[in-house]
Design a protein around this motif. Structure first.
Motif, short mmCIF file in Angstrom:
data_model
loop_
_atom_site.label_atom_id
_atom_site.label_comp_id
_atom_site.label_asym_id
_atom_site.label_seq_id
_atom_site.Cartn_x
_atom_site.Cartn_y
_atom_site.Cartn_z
N LEU A 155 1.01 -1.57 0.19
CA LEU A 155 -0.13 -0.16 -0.16
C LEU A 155 0.96 1.12 0.27
CD1 LEU A 155 -2.66 -1.39 2.57
CD2 LEU A 155 -3.32 -1.30 -0.25
N TYR A 156 2.07 0.99 0.32
CA TYR A 156 2.96 2.15 0.75
C TYR A 156 3.45 2.40 -1.37
CZ TYR A 156 2.36 3.51 5.12
OH TYR A 156 1.02 3.83 6.16
N GLY A 157 3.59 1.09 -1.93
CA GLY A 157 4.13 0.86 -2.62
C GLY A 157 5.55 0.80 -3.01
N ASN A 158 5.62 -0.44 -1.98
CA ASN A 158 6.53 -1.26 -1.49
C ASN A 158 6.59 -2.38 -2.84
OD1 ASN A 158 8.81 0.98 -0.31
ND2 ASN A 158 6.97 -0.02 1.67
N PHE A 159 7.72 -3.51 -2.69
CA PHE A 159 7.86 -4.53 -3.75
C PHE A 159 7.43 -5.67 -2.14
CE2 PHE A 159 9.91 -8.96 -4.35
CZ PHE A 159 9.41 -8.88 -5.26
N VAL A 160 6.18 -6.77 -2.41
CA VAL A 160 6.58 -7.60 -1.31
C VAL A 160 6.30 -8.91 -2.04
CG1 VAL A 160 4.61 -5.55 0.55
CG2 VAL A 160 3.78 -7.33 -2.00
N VAL A 161 6.03 -10.04 -1.79
CA VAL A 161 6.59 -11.11 -1.81
C VAL A 161 4.95 -12.34 -1.40
CG1 VAL A 161 8.37 -11.20 -2.64
CG2 VAL A 161 7.66 -11.96 -0.36
N HIS A 162 4.07 -11.53 -0.99
CA HIS A 162 2.47 -11.76 -0.99
C HIS A 162 1.76 -11.79 -1.25
CE1 HIS A 162 -1.13 -12.79 1.82
NE2 HIS A 162 -0.40 -13.94 2.25
#
Length: 223
Positions: A155-162
């Motif tokens: 939601l903050y534009g960060n990369f996630v793997v979920h």
């Protein structure tokens, strides 16, 4: 960013912790899911693929039940732990399964589809490796499950793997890939666990039930 590499790195880091947590599969929500799985597939020995088996605890419990079970995982450290437990494990890469067509009677995927960038591809692969009329039990996290916090940073534009796949989305993916729904099953636990009678009052409304779940399972059959 490379999703596959980041996901592998994440699970490599947590392999020791998961390897020490046999209790998660012998008591609690995952044990309840496994009980549902065994009830659905029946007592006759089956050839089972444990998709995203981690350290192989669930796979070893399938073997104890008399099934021929093997696992797949993309984390080398998880594969090592499963191998040390005596489980046969195959490395999966890029959402592809290293098996020929129509090999397994059953595929079990417990909270593993969320950790790939292309769940639809793994479901397609599951359909491919299952024998005709083979069973697929797919389990996803309920909306209130704590691990969903791993996806919040998106939601903050960060990369996630979920990928935050919801139960009703998994239901649709299974429909899209020609799996016939047979049974649904939810586990309700934790801080947001509803009063049991609320679940009963919801009757056949599985979407509402899944929205209150910690884990939600779809038992399906290949068309």
């Amino acid at each position: 960013m490379n999703w596959a590499k980041r996901s592998v790195d994440r699970w490599d880091e947590h392999a020791i912790w998961w390897d020490e947590m046999e209790t998660l599969w012998k008591d609690g929500p995952r044990a309840t899911i496994l009980e549902f799985f065994f009830h659905f597939i029946g007592d006759e020995p089956k050839c089972i693929l444990d998709l995203g088996c981690g350290p192989g605890i669930s796979t070893s419990l399938m073997i104890e039940k008399g099934h021929h079970a093997v696992g797949t995982d993309h984390s080398p450290n998880m594969i090592q732990k499963a191998t040390e437990r005596g489980v046969e494990v195959f490395k999966s890469n890029d959402n592809r399964l290293p098996f020929q067509d129509e090999v397994f009677n059953v595929v079990f995927a417990c909270t593993s589809l969320e950790w790939t960038d292309e769940p639809h591809q793994l479901i397609k692969e599951t359909h491919r490796v299952l024998k005709p009329a083979g069973d697929f039990v797919a389990v996803t996290l309920g909306p209130y499950a704590n691990p969903r916090s791993h996806g919040y940073d998106r939601l903050y534009g960060n990369f996630v793997v979920h990928n935050m796949m919801m139960p009703w989305e998994l239901h649709q993916l299974l429909d899209d890939h020609e799996f016939e729904h047979k049974e649904n099953f939810g586990v309700y636990t934790g801080a947001h666990s509803p009063y049991p009678k609320i679940i009963d009052l919801l009757g056949e409304n599985w979407v509402a039930k899944s929205a209150l779940s910690y884990l939600y399972a779809f038992a399906t059959r290949k068309k």
